[in-house]
Design a protein around this motif. Sequence first.
Motif, PDB file in Angstrom:
ATOM      1  N   UNK A 375       0.836  -1.209   0.000  1.00 52.90           N
ATOM      2  CA  UNK A 375       0.000   0.000   0.000  1.00 52.90           C
ATOM      3  C   UNK A 375       0.864   1.250   0.000  1.00 52.90           C
ATOM      4  N   UNK A 376       2.096   1.132   0.522  1.00 52.73           N
ATOM      5  CA  UNK A 376       3.019   2.266   0.393  1.00 52.73           C
ATOM      6  C   UNK A 376       3.321   2.559  -1.063  1.00 52.73           C
ATOM      7  N   UNK A 377       3.508   1.501  -1.856  1.00 54.96           N
ATOM      8  CA  UNK A 377       3.709   1.675  -3.297  1.00 54.96           C
ATOM      9  C   UNK A 377       2.471   2.307  -3.936  1.00 54.96           C
ATOM     10  N   UNK A 378       1.285   1.863  -3.498  1.00 53.50           N
ATOM     11  CA  UNK A 378       0.052   2.444  -4.052  1.00 53.50           C
ATOM     12  C   UNK A 378      -0.009   3.939  -3.773  1.00 53.50           C
ATOM     13  N   UNK A 379       0.351   4.342  -2.554  1.00 53.90           N
ATOM     14  CA  UNK A 379       0.322   5.776  -2.219  1.00 53.90           C
ATOM     15  C   UNK A 379       1.358   6.544  -3.038  1.00 53.90           C
ATOM     16  N   UNK A 536       1.703 -13.679  -8.159  1.00 57.38           N
ATOM     17  CA  UNK A 536       2.238 -14.859  -7.486  1.00 57.38           C
ATOM     18  C   UNK A 536       1.293 -15.364  -6.399  1.00 57.38           C
ATOM     19  N   UNK A 537       0.740 -14.428  -5.601  1.00 55.87           N
ATOM     20  CA  UNK A 537      -0.171 -14.853  -4.541  1.00 55.87           C
ATOM     21  C   UNK A 537      -1.472 -15.409  -5.111  1.00 55.87           C
ATOM     22  N   UNK A 538      -1.959 -14.828  -6.194  1.00 52.64           N
ATOM     23  CA  UNK A 538      -3.182 -15.341  -6.810  1.00 52.64           C
ATOM     24  C   UNK A 538      -2.932 -16.740  -7.376  1.00 52.64           C
ATOM     25  N   UNK A 539      -1.806 -16.942  -8.045  1.00 52.63           N
ATOM     26  CA  UNK A 539      -1.490 -18.277  -8.559  1.00 52.63           C
ATOM     27  C   UNK A 539      -1.315 -19.272  -7.419  1.00 52.63           C
ATOM     28  N   UNK A 781      -8.280 -19.782   4.164  1.00 52.87           N
ATOM     29  CA  UNK A 781      -8.832 -18.433   4.326  1.00 52.87           C
ATOM     30  C   UNK A 781      -7.740 -17.374   4.389  1.00 52.87           C
ATOM     31  N   UNK A 782      -6.625 -17.708   5.064  1.00 55.66           N
ATOM     32  CA  UNK A 782      -5.552 -16.716   5.159  1.00 55.66           C
ATOM     33  C   UNK A 782      -4.875 -16.485   3.814  1.00 55.66           C
ATOM     34  N   UNK A 783      -4.477 -17.541   3.064  1.00 56.57           N
ATOM     35  CA  UNK A 783      -3.945 -17.286   1.716  1.00 56.57           C
ATOM     36  C   UNK A 783      -4.941 -16.563   0.814  1.00 56.57           C
ATOM     37  N   UNK A 784      -6.233 -16.864   0.968  1.00 57.97           N
ATOM     38  CA  UNK A 784      -7.239 -16.166   0.162  1.00 57.97           C
ATOM     39  C   UNK A 784      -7.246 -14.681   0.491  1.00 57.97           C
ATOM     40  N   UNK A 785      -7.159 -14.355   1.777  1.00 55.63           N
ATOM     41  CA  UNK A 785      -7.139 -12.953   2.187  1.00 55.63           C
ATOM     42  C   UNK A 785      -5.918 -12.238   1.616  1.00 55.63           C
ATOM     43  N   UNK A 786      -4.745 -12.873   1.700  1.00 51.00           N
ATOM     44  CA  UNK A 786      -3.534 -12.248   1.172  1.00 51.00           C
ATOM     45  C   UNK A 786      -3.649 -12.030  -0.336  1.00 51.00           C
ATOM     46  N   UNK A 791      -3.888  -8.551  -4.541  1.00 50.78           N
ATOM     47  CA  UNK A 791      -4.419  -8.445  -5.896  1.00 50.78           C
ATOM     48  C   UNK A 791      -5.166  -7.141  -6.111  1.00 50.78           C
ATOM     49  N   UNK A 792      -5.961  -6.733  -5.105  1.00 50.52           N
ATOM     50  CA  UNK A 792      -6.684  -5.455  -5.204  1.00 50.52           C
ATOM     51  C   UNK A 792      -5.708  -4.292  -5.275  1.00 50.52           C
ATOM     52  N   UNK A 793      -4.690  -4.319  -4.401  1.00 49.60           N
ATOM     53  CA  UNK A 793      -3.706  -3.233  -4.410  1.00 49.60           C
ATOM     54  C   UNK A 793      -2.952  -3.183  -5.735  1.00 49.60           C
ATOM     55  N   UNK A 794      -2.602  -4.352  -6.262  1.00 48.69           N
ATOM     56  CA  UNK A 794      -1.902  -4.391  -7.541  1.00 48.69           C
ATOM     57  C   UNK A 794      -2.797  -3.868  -8.660  1.00 48.69           C
ATOM     58  N   UNK A 795      -4.089  -4.227  -8.632  1.00 49.53           N
ATOM     59  CA  UNK A 795      -5.018  -3.722  -9.644  1.00 49.53           C
ATOM     60  C   UNK A 795      -5.162  -2.212  -9.570  1.00 49.53           C
ATOM     61  N   UNK A 796      -5.256  -1.689  -8.337  1.00 49.61           N
ATOM     62  CA  UNK A 796      -5.331  -0.227  -8.163  1.00 49.61           C
ATOM     63  C   UNK A 796      -4.071   0.432  -8.708  1.00 49.61           C
TER      64      UNK A 796
END
Length: 912
Positions: A375-379, A536-539, A781-786, A791-796
Amino acid sequence: MAALKRFLARLSNLFHSGRAESELAREVAAHLALLEDDFRRRGLSPDEARRAARLALGGIDQAKELQRDARSFVWLEDLRRDLSYAVRSLGRSPGFAVIAILTLTLGIGANTAIFSVVNSVLLRPLPYADPDRLAGLFYHQPASESPTGVPRRLRVGLSVADLIELRRRTYVITHAGASGLSFMVMTGGNETTRLEGARVSPALLQTLGVRPVLGRIFTPADESVGAEPVVIISHAAWRRYFAGDPAALGRTVALDDVFARIPPSSARAPVSDGPTRYTIVGVMPESFSLGRQDQFWIPLGLTASHGRPQPRGDLIARLADGVSPGAAAAEVGGIVRELHNQKPLTSGARYEFVRLQDLVVAPLRPALLVLMTAVGFVLLIACVNVANLLFARTSAREREIAVRAALGGSRGRIIRQLLTETMVLTSAGAIAGIALAFGGIRLLRTLATTIPRLDLGVQLPFPRLEEIAVDTGALAFALAAAFVTAALCGLAPALRHSRVDQGATLRTRSERNRTRAVLVIAEVAMATALLVGGGLLIRSFANLATVRLGYDPSNVLTFQVGLPPDRYSSVELRAFAETLVARLEAAPGVTEAAYARQLPLVAIAENAWFRKTPSLPNPLPPNNPEGSPDARLVSTDYLDVMGIRVVAGRGFAQNDDAGRPRVLLVNEALARRDFPGEDPVGRFVYVGRDSDPWQIVGVVGDVRQFGQDQEPRPQLFADFRQWPDSDRVLFTFLGPYYAVRVDGDPAAVVAHARTIARSLDADAGLFNVATMEQLVANRISRPRMYAVLLGVFAGIAAALAAIGIYGVIAYAVAQRTHEIGVRMALGARPTDVIRLAVGDSLIRTAIGIALGLAAAAWLMRFLEGMLFGVTPLDLETFAVVAAGFAGLAALASFLPARRAAKVDPLIALGCE
């Protein structure tokens, strides 16, 4: 007194500016009239006297400005005017304002949400007294001592007697307590249920400095011999089982210690005195947790019973002031080794105190740090985008800035005005970002919340989840982020465009373009690195979600049945399970039913000594020697209910009951390991200390017993009916797990199961009710959350980078409108114009992608522990991200370029 009057007058003029302006206008007019009269008395005509008076006054507006400075707080007045002008100016450019505010909202909102999590989980101290001095003791076992040949870090367990001796012999710790896992079956009330809790030494609660919401904590008298049994219950248990009634304090509950039903090594049958009446003496706060979902706490106990040693718990100590963790660990470790009659430390062995807070949040720390970096990269990308927008906006306002400078505005005054506009944008973005952060916290809670689990005694899936909130610290962070963003976004454009030397402005135009190009390259690089991490996390999550489990979790309902332990021996419990399963199979909506000691995803392994010869060595090996396969005791139809394949031979049959020749099933992993190149079907083997043979009648497919990310282990399956009563079945006393394949609504089957269980025993109760699909989903659930969050941050980030590229090209096209018109008038084709507009952008994008991939190759090593089935340097992910982002950048560049290619040359030339 005079200074105070001047201060009050300035303050009054600030809040009554209209009245002050009227008085100032009258004073200036009166002063001008006096000057005119004076010049007329000197013989000048009225027109000449009026002109001379104005010259003598030095300009009406200038005179008013000097008076305003003397009558009010100049900087506040300037700020008020700047804010008013900034709002009006942004109102005239709503498109720019909306895009900038949305960009800042995404950047500040995402950072505020993740900071709220990091602050609540990692940074905020635990809700105990002086929590930084609380620590747990670990023993680092070297490879030479480890039975597996691999170094291990082990918690140090102590009994109450050990704790008393430890407190007597050392001063490096001021308090010492212990906590150990415990299970109780609560009988009475509406139904029997199993509770998960902990045995704690009374000193532990004193060590933590916690206070109950009702009643008291344990005292040293509660652990003495002959003390009345007492229990403290959790806030959740108080509300669930006692409806939050304060009168629950002082009531007694019948609790039967499950582990007391397990025979000690010297016994062949379970020994227990039956349920014990415990008096409820306290209710703990809702936020209290030792890292597990404990429902009760009982004193650890000082005396042994039925031949068992004194119970032990993990040591938690409060270090004395001024004592380092290393020094404390060295002294306490030496005392512990003496108490346990252990040899001196060998090479590589050591003791270590680890902060209690670090123990609680250890599973989440790496992931939260990765998310905070993301999120620092996003900002930063948002800042780059807004800076580019401001460069474009202030470039278009160069004439306005020059006019303001010509009218007397200093460079500092112009910079303040431009920064004020940036502050208005970032303030609006911060307010909207805070609102977005509340939604983000809600999303995270939804992703982190898990359904009931079947594994026992493990840490909470997301520690301190209930403490996460957008609090004052998060609000302060959002405001700080807004100010820093304003400085990062607005200062460079303001400094560049506040120059009043127009010749210098023209000379630095190419330099500005280079600056904007560097900014675009930077945001493309950061977005590329984020996209690689998200990919990578999505895969990894996709691999976990689609891995072959070895069983079919669809349409399978699971539960356990709570029964009064004193009524059921091992044989009677099996008879109850057989009857319950038989009746369940006749219930509506049930296809098949079975029971087992453990189901998949139950984090319990019971190794069984497995050998091919009947001979017993002398001395006998331990009950579960290293390398022994995992033993699964199941009912006849278990394989069919769970959808486990029989790949060779046959499964269990109804006639494989007690008294018949013993049969066994092995999985493929065990067959490969112990029967390489052979067919194990028909072979006789020996299990445990029993010398009677078992015949392998089938080979079943490998099952991922302990999670999707755990490779299948060697396993053997035996029918519950054939297991000898003389052999200990450890977790039978926790009650078997039931699995029911349903054809309809699982909730209806739950009701039928509860009715059937109560018809067999009026005190029976169902617990741990969940579908197998829920349990599988819960495990990831934890890998899904990550994966979702990154993924959302990368898309943004990708979207912001694409918007930035689009904005740069659009601005460049607008600046070169005249040049484009000339080229087209001279015969340039639209494709030539598009190539001209897009060429530089694609080069910058390529440089940014290359830098981003290089940064990702270095950064992704921090994700290694969060990945499954994919390496941090997965070439496929890197290639897909590079190609996909290049296509996105090409599209963002092509749209404004195509619009430029459609410009009429006459209109383009007329723009000048």
